[in-house]
Design a protein around this motif. Structure first.
Motif, PDB file in Angstrom:
ATOM      1  N   ALA A   1      35.254  -4.788 -16.741  1.00  0.00           N
ATOM      2  CA  ALA A   1      34.788  -4.125 -17.833  1.00  0.00           C
ATOM      3  C   ALA A   1      35.506  -4.066 -18.671  1.00  0.00           C
ATOM      4  O   ALA A   1      36.767  -4.331 -18.866  1.00  0.00           O
ATOM      5  CB  ALA A   1      33.990  -2.816 -17.216  1.00  0.00           C
ATOM      6  N   ASN A   2      35.046  -3.741 -20.042  1.00  0.00           N
ATOM      7  CA  ASN A   2      35.905  -3.763 -21.134  1.00  0.00           C
ATOM      8  C   ASN A   2      36.342  -2.270 -21.671  1.00  0.00           C
ATOM      9  O   ASN A   2      35.401  -1.418 -21.944  1.00  0.00           O
ATOM     10  CB  ASN A   2      35.079  -4.126 -22.388  1.00  0.00           C
ATOM     11  N   LEU A   3      37.700  -2.105 -21.544  1.00  0.00           N
ATOM     12  CA  LEU A   3      38.375  -0.923 -21.798  1.00  0.00           C
ATOM     13  C   LEU A   3      37.980  -0.363 -23.309  1.00  0.00           C
ATOM     14  O   LEU A   3      38.427  -1.204 -24.018  1.00  0.00           O
ATOM     15  CB  LEU A   3      39.818  -0.921 -21.423  1.00  0.00           C
ATOM     16  N   GLN A   4      37.632   0.751 -23.608  1.00  0.00           N
ATOM     17  CA  GLN A   4      37.336   1.268 -24.782  1.00  0.00           C
ATOM     18  C   GLN A   4      38.566   2.194 -25.428  1.00  0.00           C
ATOM     19  O   GLN A   4      39.159   2.546 -24.206  1.00  0.00           O
ATOM     20  CB  GLN A   4      35.962   1.806 -25.067  1.00  0.00           C
TER      21      GLN A   4
ATOM     22  N   THR B   1      37.204   4.753 -21.538  1.00  0.00           N
ATOM     23  CA  THR B   1      35.860   4.583 -20.859  1.00  0.00           C
ATOM     24  C   THR B   1      35.783   3.087 -20.974  1.00  0.00           C
ATOM     25  O   THR B   1      36.404   2.480 -21.697  1.00  0.00           O
ATOM     26  CB  THR B   1      34.595   5.224 -21.339  1.00  0.00           C
ATOM     27  N   TYR B   2      34.520   2.510 -20.376  1.00  0.00           N
ATOM     28  CA  TYR B   2      34.280   1.079 -20.241  1.00  0.00           C
ATOM     29  C   TYR B   2      33.051   0.692 -21.202  1.00  0.00           C
ATOM     30  O   TYR B   2      32.118   1.565 -21.137  1.00  0.00           O
ATOM     31  CB  TYR B   2      34.114   0.499 -19.040  1.00  0.00           C
TER      32      TYR B   2
ATOM     33  N   GLY C   1      27.127  -9.814 -31.135  1.00  0.00           N
ATOM     34  CA  GLY C   1      27.152 -11.133 -31.809  1.00  0.00           C
ATOM     35  C   GLY C   1      26.784 -12.369 -30.776  1.00  0.00           C
ATOM     36  O   GLY C   1      26.339 -13.410 -31.424  1.00  0.00           O
ATOM     37  N   GLY C   2      27.030 -12.293 -29.577  1.00  0.00           N
ATOM     38  CA  GLY C   2      26.712 -13.397 -28.692  1.00  0.00           C
ATOM     39  C   GLY C   2      25.462 -13.325 -27.990  1.00  0.00           C
ATOM     40  O   GLY C   2      25.310 -13.880 -26.960  1.00  0.00           O
ATOM     41  N   GLN C   3      24.680 -12.806 -28.640  1.00  0.00           N
ATOM     42  CA  GLN C   3      23.185 -12.602 -28.263  1.00  0.00           C
ATOM     43  C   GLN C   3      22.918 -11.689 -26.729  1.00  0.00           C
ATOM     44  O   GLN C   3      22.315 -12.354 -25.918  1.00  0.00           O
ATOM     45  CB  GLN C   3      22.435 -13.777 -28.124  1.00  0.00           C
ATOM     46  N   ARG C   4      23.674 -10.636 -26.757  1.00  0.00           N
ATOM     47  CA  ARG C   4      23.582  -9.900 -25.476  1.00  0.00           C
ATOM     48  C   ARG C   4      23.618  -8.460 -25.822  1.00  0.00           C
ATOM     49  O   ARG C   4      23.645  -7.980 -26.931  1.00  0.00           O
ATOM     50  CB  ARG C   4      24.834 -10.184 -24.579  1.00  0.00           C
ATOM     51  N   ILE C   5      23.426  -7.536 -24.780  1.00  0.00           N
ATOM     52  CA  ILE C   5      23.561  -6.334 -24.966  1.00  0.00           C
ATOM     53  C   ILE C   5      24.636  -5.543 -24.306  1.00  0.00           C
ATOM     54  O   ILE C   5      24.958  -5.644 -23.050  1.00  0.00           O
ATOM     55  CB  ILE C   5      22.377  -5.646 -24.460  1.00  0.00           C
ATOM     56  N   ASP C   6      25.531  -4.848 -25.011  1.00  0.00           N
ATOM     57  CA  ASP C   6      26.706  -4.084 -24.588  1.00  0.00           C
ATOM     58  C   ASP C   6      26.317  -2.611 -24.384  1.00  0.00           C
ATOM     59  O   ASP C   6      25.791  -1.967 -25.155  1.00  0.00           O
ATOM     60  CB  ASP C   6      27.704  -4.095 -25.913  1.00  0.00           C
ATOM     61  N   LEU C   7      26.685  -2.069 -23.164  1.00  0.00           N
ATOM     62  CA  LEU C   7      26.482  -0.810 -22.877  1.00  0.00           C
ATOM     63  C   LEU C   7      27.727  -0.083 -22.835  1.00  0.00           C
ATOM     64  O   LEU C   7      28.671  -0.451 -21.914  1.00  0.00           O
ATOM     65  CB  LEU C   7      25.782  -0.710 -21.348  1.00  0.00           C
ATOM     66  N   PHE C   8      28.085   1.032 -23.637  1.00  0.00           N
ATOM     67  CA  PHE C   8      29.193   1.702 -23.919  1.00  0.00           C
ATOM     68  C   PHE C   8      28.933   2.905 -23.271  1.00  0.00           C
ATOM     69  O   PHE C   8      28.174   3.578 -23.248  1.00  0.00           O
ATOM     70  CB  PHE C   8      29.688   1.778 -25.330  1.00  0.00           C
ATOM     71  N   GLY C   9      30.598   3.314 -22.990  1.00  0.00           N
ATOM     72  CA  GLY C   9      30.661   4.819 -22.574  1.00  0.00           C
ATOM     73  C   GLY C   9      30.507   4.986 -21.018  1.00  0.00           C
ATOM     74  O   GLY C   9      30.316   6.193 -20.522  1.00  0.00           O
TER      75      GLY C   9
END
Lengths: 850, 142
Positions: A555-558, A562-563, A597-605
């Motif tokens: 997952a992407n660390l913010q 959180t990710y 921007g890559g036509q996807r949905i990013d879910l944060f937190g």
């Protein structure tokens, strides 16, 4: 203060260069600048006009943008030709009736291609080779032609011949003189060039005086020559030299030369002191200069004068080096040996078709000129001897004889004086380059943009690089390729070691080839290599400890610890059910939701301990990992394509989904983005991707090494009209070659810029299989495709990993109390330190409170 | 038993560090039981909650050592250091912050990129297969 009006007629390379230089100086404040261009577009690079056939994209040749002119307050009248100069009232009139008064007028009207007054020269199928519009017309006619002839065997004529040959025509070059490039080459050089060009399949007819162009018997046209010979052809391109565009000046009563050209003095002033003429329209000292570098010099002279500085045009060196139809040709100075007392050294090798000649002064000490055909490697060195009057080595022929045992016959960059001109287009000396390096600018690309060296014709690129390398080495700055202190190897070398020794773990590699414990540089780099070679599960016991945080938790660390979570949405196509499922997951875990921007949905937190739960729900809804956390193939963006769009010519969505499924998750030195557009309108923005695919009527055009982001780079056209199978084959090879040879964290754009041999070399490797490795490259990708598995699915099956790596505390339940959200626009966002303090009593500086 | 790190927290600004040896006070201090050795991740970190504070514990088997430092990253202001990659810089064992990649010495807590910044270092030992942490004297948060 009322600003004076400065009008520039002509927006070619020189007219534009003049404005570009002027607006950067103090004098720009005194002038309101207005320019006229009869062409429908702003200045473009006519020197590289032929490259238009590769890209068919005028933007690639553009030297400037409308924004640039707007920012500097320059008024442009595009597609509006200036037709009259009223010197009495100091007014310029245009075709469309615009009247602009001037205080200072600069004529940069350029030249027109000379078309010999042969009867029939204006028949259908006859063209000139000067503008983008000319090229477009030539392309259209070539599509319905079999044979093409070029009249003129000079520089431009041979360029045009290459273009015709590339368009698939049987190509003929017709030259009036007894040899090719008669102006620049001596007899032997011209003969050698002819042999080489004929070997490429172009028919060369020298000493041919065309008398008539009539309707052909078999082809569209027939050329009749003075000696009775005939040539049937479908089209004719005239490229028999240029003539200055002096009609405006003539009509305004300015002095012009007997054979044309606006007469100017050393200040580029015409016979009217308020009017300057620069570039190919100007006649200086009885000479017209048909090259861009002297035109640029003239432009700078006028800019200096307008700034109140002393400056003069004192003539220009017409030495040139170029590749004509793949043949290296170079000429320097007095290439015909006409200087009294001059004598020559000649090297001729008929086997390799190389011809070199030095023309030296009577005392044997100075270089007066040179001719190089078939091998122009000595050009840069010889040019420096010539331009800087450096004493020749004795005997001088060492400079053109093939060197044995690699003895350097050349003049090293160190031997050049500081005053040596390296880039004559932009008049950059070695001293300026050295000064630039002294200021700490060491990257070649930065030195280019700072000094402008090698950004004109590009002929000095090799010399510039050798100077930069030598200077860096002198300063002990030689760029070390070692990946970090733990391995004395570059990424490419590590890749090779792992492949040859079949190494499977970091520890094995470190033990045998490195030292210390490793670090946050080499560990992820090696993890990436191992993944792109073996493709084992990244969280297995031997690999997890190497992974960067994002890979470690998939997952992407913010910023707040959180990710964010990005499920794969191949090609950006998503069913309503899945869209709803995504929304439900986001609502259930209270995640901030954003379209990427890559036509996807990013879910944060998402908190660390929530990740497995979130992913269980996503996988149950049919999603899989999107690898947004990895240096890997990310997304394949697409436009809607021929399925729905009125303009689409291919099914771009289908291709994007296919490509995304094929390459998903493949680890690489850096992330890889792709896009597929369904037609040339390019709505998927494929030309700013690492791999871009654009549909054509016949198939797909493949673009490579584009980049958006911090340093945008337009992708290069790599291959055209490919069928599905070939497209995939080339992408396979491209990806595997990039994975093998790139540096750590090097995107494809910088990789290509640093690849020796550049795009041509890349084509040789991937299309022509020059290295004989394509089968292996394809096998590697096939292995990666076949061993793909969704990392999240695999992780959810592994209780031990979930328990160990997806809990926040090793010794307690619960999560990080420093993660606090507040609401904004109906969604969560991380609280600021002040908000945390206010809401939760968390001290603003934690460590001071302990 | 195979280790001991003998430092107390170094606090930003003062840079004052009291080097404690086994003889000073350690016998009188309480060691707090944290987790099993098998809960540690070789060559990586875990985060422990000890008396209300987050402590990052790293196990580097090649050095035969366990280290403990604060989990809070003073640059990103987030509790993330246990999630950083370990390694060494010039022989000094370090963890790299996963956010902005600064390196912190596992031995001294000092930031290698910025001398004025450091994170607390805690004493840690293995007793009977259990990982134990000692908090600095007089600092027992509930």
């Amino acid at each position: 203060m009322q600003r004076k009006k400065l009008v520039v007629i002509g927006n070619g390379m020189v007219g534009h260069h003049f404005i570009e230089q002027l607006v950067q100086t103090e004098a720009a404040k005194q002038f309101e600048i207005i320019t006229f261009s009869e062409e429908p577009r702003l200045a473009y690079d006519r020197v590289h006009l032929t490259s238009y056939f590769e890209t068919r994209d005028p933007a690639k040749l553009a030297l400037t943008t409308e924004d640039f002119y707007r920012e500097h307050g320059v008024t442009v009248h595009l597609g509006d030709k200036a037709v009259a100069i009223d010197r009495a009232h100091k007014i310029v009139r245009s075709e469309k009736g615009t009247e602009v008064p001037y205080d200072v007028l600069v004529l940069a009207t350029g030249s027109y291609p000379f078309v010999p007054p042969i009867p029939g020269h204006d028949r259908e199928g006859c063209f000139v080779y000067r503008t983008i519009e000319d090229l477009e017309a030539i392309t259209r006619t070539a599509a319905e032609s079999r044979i093409g002839a070029v009249v003129g065997g000079g520089l431009l004529g041979l360029e045009a011949a290459k273009a015709l040959q590339d368009l698939g025509l049987e190509t003929h070059v017709v030259e009036f003189a007894p040899r090719l490039m008669a102006v620049q080459l001596d007899e032997e050089g011209g003969a050698m060039l002819r042999r080489k060009i004929e070997a490429l399949g172009v028919a060369v007819h020298t000493g041919k005086n065309t008398q008539n162009i009539v309707t052909g018997k078999f082809q569209r046209l027939k050329m009749e020559f003075a000696d009775g010979d005939e040539l049937e052809t479908d089209m004719i391109v005239f490229s028999a030299g240029i003539r200055p565009r002096d009609e405006l000046a003539r009509q305004a009563g300015l002095e012009v030369g007997p054979r044309g050209g606006i007469v100017v003095d050393d200040h580029c002033r015409t016979s009217d002191p308020d009017i300057f003429a620069i570039g190919e329209c100007a006649l200086w000292n009885g000479q017209i200069f048909g090259l861009v570098a002297p035109g640029y010099q003239m432009a700078r002279v006028v800019v200096d004068l307008l700034n109140g500085k002393e400056a003069a045009f004192t003539g220009a060196d017409l030495s040139t080096k170029l590749k004509l139809m793949g043949v290296d040709v170079g000429t320097i100075g007095d290439s015909h040996g006409r200087t009294p007392g001059a004598h020559s050294y000649v090297y001729k090798n008929e086997h390799d078709e190389v011809y070199k000649r030095l023309i030296v002064s009577a005392d044997n000490r100075k270089l007066l000129g040179a001719v190089l055909v078939g091998d122009a490697a000595a050009y840069d060195t010889l040019l420096q001897y010539y331009q800087n009057g450096i004493d020749l080595p004795q005997p001088p022929d060492a400079l053109i004889l093939p060197s044995n045992e690699g003895a350097p016959a050349g003049l090293g960059p160190d031997a050049l004086p500081e005053s040596a001109t390296i880039c004559s287009c932009h008049n950059v000396t070695k001293g300026q380059i050295v000064a630039c390096i002294d200021r700490g600018v060491v990257a070649l690309a930065d030195i280019k943009s700072e000094t402008k060296a090698s950004t004109g014709c590009g002929g000095c690129a090799a010399l510039l690089k050798s100077i930069v390398d030598a200077e860096l080495e002198k300063r002990g700055l030689e760029v070390k390729k070692d990946i970090c202190e733990h391995f004395p190897y570059s990424r490419q070398e590590l890749y090779h070691i792992i492949r040859v020794e079949q190494i499977r773990t970091f520890d094995e590699l470190l033990e045998n080839h490195g030292r210390g414990l490793g670090c946050d540089i080499c560990k992820p780099a090696v993890a990436s290599i191992l993944a792109s070679y073996w493709n084992d599960y990244v969280l297995s016991d031997k690999y997890f400890k190497l992974q960067d945080t994002n890979d470690f938790r998939l997952a992407n660390l913010q910023k707040d610890g959180t990710y964010s979570v990005v499920p794969r949405v191949p090609g950006g196509e998503i069913t309503p059910e899945k869209l709803i499922a995504l929304g439900e997951v986001a609502r259930k875990y209270n995640l901030y939701t954003k379209i990427t921007g890559g036509q996807r949905i990013d879910l944060f937190g998402a908190r660390l301990e929530q990740l497995p739960h979130i992913w269980k729900d996503l996988i149950d809804a049919g999603f899989e990992s999107g690898h947004a956390y990895a240096k890997a193939v990310r997304t394949v963006k697409s436009c809607v394509g021929s399925t729905w769009c009125r303009y689409g010519v291919q099914d771009s969505v289908g291709m994007a989904i296919f490509l995304e499924h094929r390459y998903k998750g493949i680890r690489a030195p850096h992330k890889i983005k792709m896009a597929v557009s369904g037609c040339t309108r390019e709505c998927a923005e494929a030309q700013c991707k690492d791999i871009g695919v654009i549909a054509t009527e016949k198939g797909w055009n493949l673009y490579v090494c584009g980049n958006g982001g911090m340093k945008p780079r337009h992708a290069d056209l790599f291959a055209t009209d490919l069928d599905d199978e070939t497209l995939v084959k080339y992408i396979d090879r491209f990806m595997a070659f990039y994975i093998r040879t790139a540096d750590r964290l090097q995107r494809t754009s910088t990789w290509l810029e640093n690849l020796e041999g550049g795009l041509d070399y890349l084509k040789e490797v991937i299309i022509d299989d020059k290295l004989g490795i394509c089968a292996e490259l394809e096998r590697q990708i096939q292995h990666l495709v076949e061993t793909y598995e969704c990392e999240w699915k695999k992780t959810l099956e592994n209780e031990a990993i979930l328990k160990k790596r997806f809990r926040f505390f090793v010794n307690a339940e619960g999560g990080d109390d420093n993660v606090v959200f507040v609401e904004e626009r109906g969604q969560i966002r991380p609280a600021t330190p002040e908000e945390k303090h206010r809401l939760k009593g968390i001290p603003v500086e934690l460590e001071e409170a302990s | 038993m195979f280790l001991c790190v003998l430092r107390v927290p170094a606090v930003k600004k003062t840079n004052q560090r009291t080097d404690m040896t086994e003889t000073t006070a350690s016998r009188t201090e309480t060691w707090i039981d944290v987790c099993d050795v098998s809960d540690l991740e070789p060559d990586a970190g875990v985060c422990a909650l000890v008396a209300g504070r987050q402590i990052a514990i790293f196990h580097l088997p090649k050095l035969g050592k366990v280290f403990a430092i604060g989990n809070y990253d003073p640059f990103s202001h987030a509790n993330v250091l246990s999630r950083g990659l370990t390694g060494d810089i010039g022989g000094e064992p370090v963890v790299a912050s996963p956010v902005y990649k600064q390196h912190f010495s596992l031995e001294t807590g000092r930031c290698l990129e910025d001398e004025t910044v450091s994170v607390p270092v805690y004493r840690v030992r293995i007793e009977g297969g259990r990982v134990q942490i000692q908090l600095p004297a007089g600092e027992k948060r509930p």
